[in-house]
Design an enzyme around this catalytic site. Sequence first.
Site, short mmCIF file in Angstrom:
data_model
loop_
_atom_site.label_atom_id
_atom_site.label_comp_id
_atom_site.label_asym_id
_atom_site.label_seq_id
_atom_site.Cartn_x
_atom_site.Cartn_y
_atom_site.Cartn_z
N ASP A 133 -7.17 13.63 -2.36
CA ASP A 133 -6.78 12.30 -1.89
C ASP A 133 -5.79 12.39 -0.74
OD1 ASP A 133 -5.94 9.69 -1.55
OD2 ASP A 133 -5.60 9.31 -3.68
N SER A 136 -2.81 9.74 -0.70
CA SER A 136 -1.66 10.03 -1.55
C SER A 136 -0.78 11.11 -0.95
CB SER A 136 -2.12 10.44 -2.95
OG SER A 136 -2.68 9.34 -3.64
N TYR A 233 -5.33 0.01 -6.37
CA TYR A 233 -4.62 -0.57 -5.23
C TYR A 233 -4.13 -1.97 -5.59
CZ TYR A 233 -6.79 3.12 -2.43
OH TYR A 233 -7.19 4.32 -1.93
#
Length: 377
Positions: A133, A136, A233
């Site tokens: 990711d 992140s 999210y």
Amino acid sequence: MGSATRIAVLRERASGETRVSATPETVRKLIGLGASVAVEAGAGLHASIADADYLAAGAAVSPLAQVLDGANIVLGIQAPDPALLDGAASGAWVVAAMDPFAQPSRVGAYAAAGLEALAMELMPRITRAQSMDILSSQSNLSGYKAVLVAANLYGRAFPMMMTAAGTVSAAKAFVMGVGVAGLQAIATARRLGAQVSATDVRSATREQIQSLGAKPIFVENVRGIEGEGAGGYAGEMSEEYRRAQAELVSAHLARQDIVITTALIPGRAAPRLISDAQIATMKPGSVIFDLAAPQGGNVEGGVADEVVERHGVKIAGFSNTPAHLPAEASALFARNLFNFVSAFWDKEQGKPILDDEIGAAIRLTQGGRVVHPRLLG
């Protein structure tokens, strides 16, 4: 792809981009899978990686045309111009942050060139994809850098200091949006000695805020407090919640010295969190750092890559915050890319095979066509 997969690492060409998509560490690991790696000359210089370091790791270092010649996988930080990729193998993967919803013509050009574009920022937020990711890993560094920049712009000290000449009061820092960047901002401001508070539209973040020693600031008993969107999210707030939050935040902002805003919804313009009228209530000398500056900003009047002063308050925000920490940002991004390639590596075929929910989430083009559902609507 043939039996000896060739991986190309390009020098970034976007303005202000200092990162590189592979490091000597990940080059060695990619070669360990059975791939060959070619790095464009000068690709790592802004991240303090010399060409000699790539050579020592086993990569070839060459001009662009040689690097791309027959490449099966092209790695980048930001999506390279499709016109640059002549020479890559038919069906080659292009693995980078693609910004596909803002750049649909570029996605179409990848399709026309017969390339398979993979947008790493669309990686699904599932457990097995965490190590891949890029949002992140880069947000973590952004949250840290935001606080350091704000501290530098702030004309006073962060921690409480007891001196013979008297006591210096601790700065009050407020973090708006408690995702990865916000959590790191809280932790960094706390380490510097500030009194920290934070808010988010997701009530689940309350415990995370408290666990870092900060004070949660939440609207109570108003519909919309959950605010949980798809994939973890933040989603859109209800109008009732938006009004209640604005009132609470306005009262709290007036007492803050440092504010860090982090609110982003992927694929959309950044939500406005702080108005000019709210800035006017803040103390002169206060600082706001807007991590959402690249997508229009959370703060009225902010300008990316400039320090704007309004009502005695400094507003700052970078168009590419991770690029201000190039060595660490490159190391983490490169590991994300290696983790992605290695997770799908088929030893027998000597190449990665992408065929599951992760592929469906990140694949933009394949077989000469745009295939991502959100780009076909």
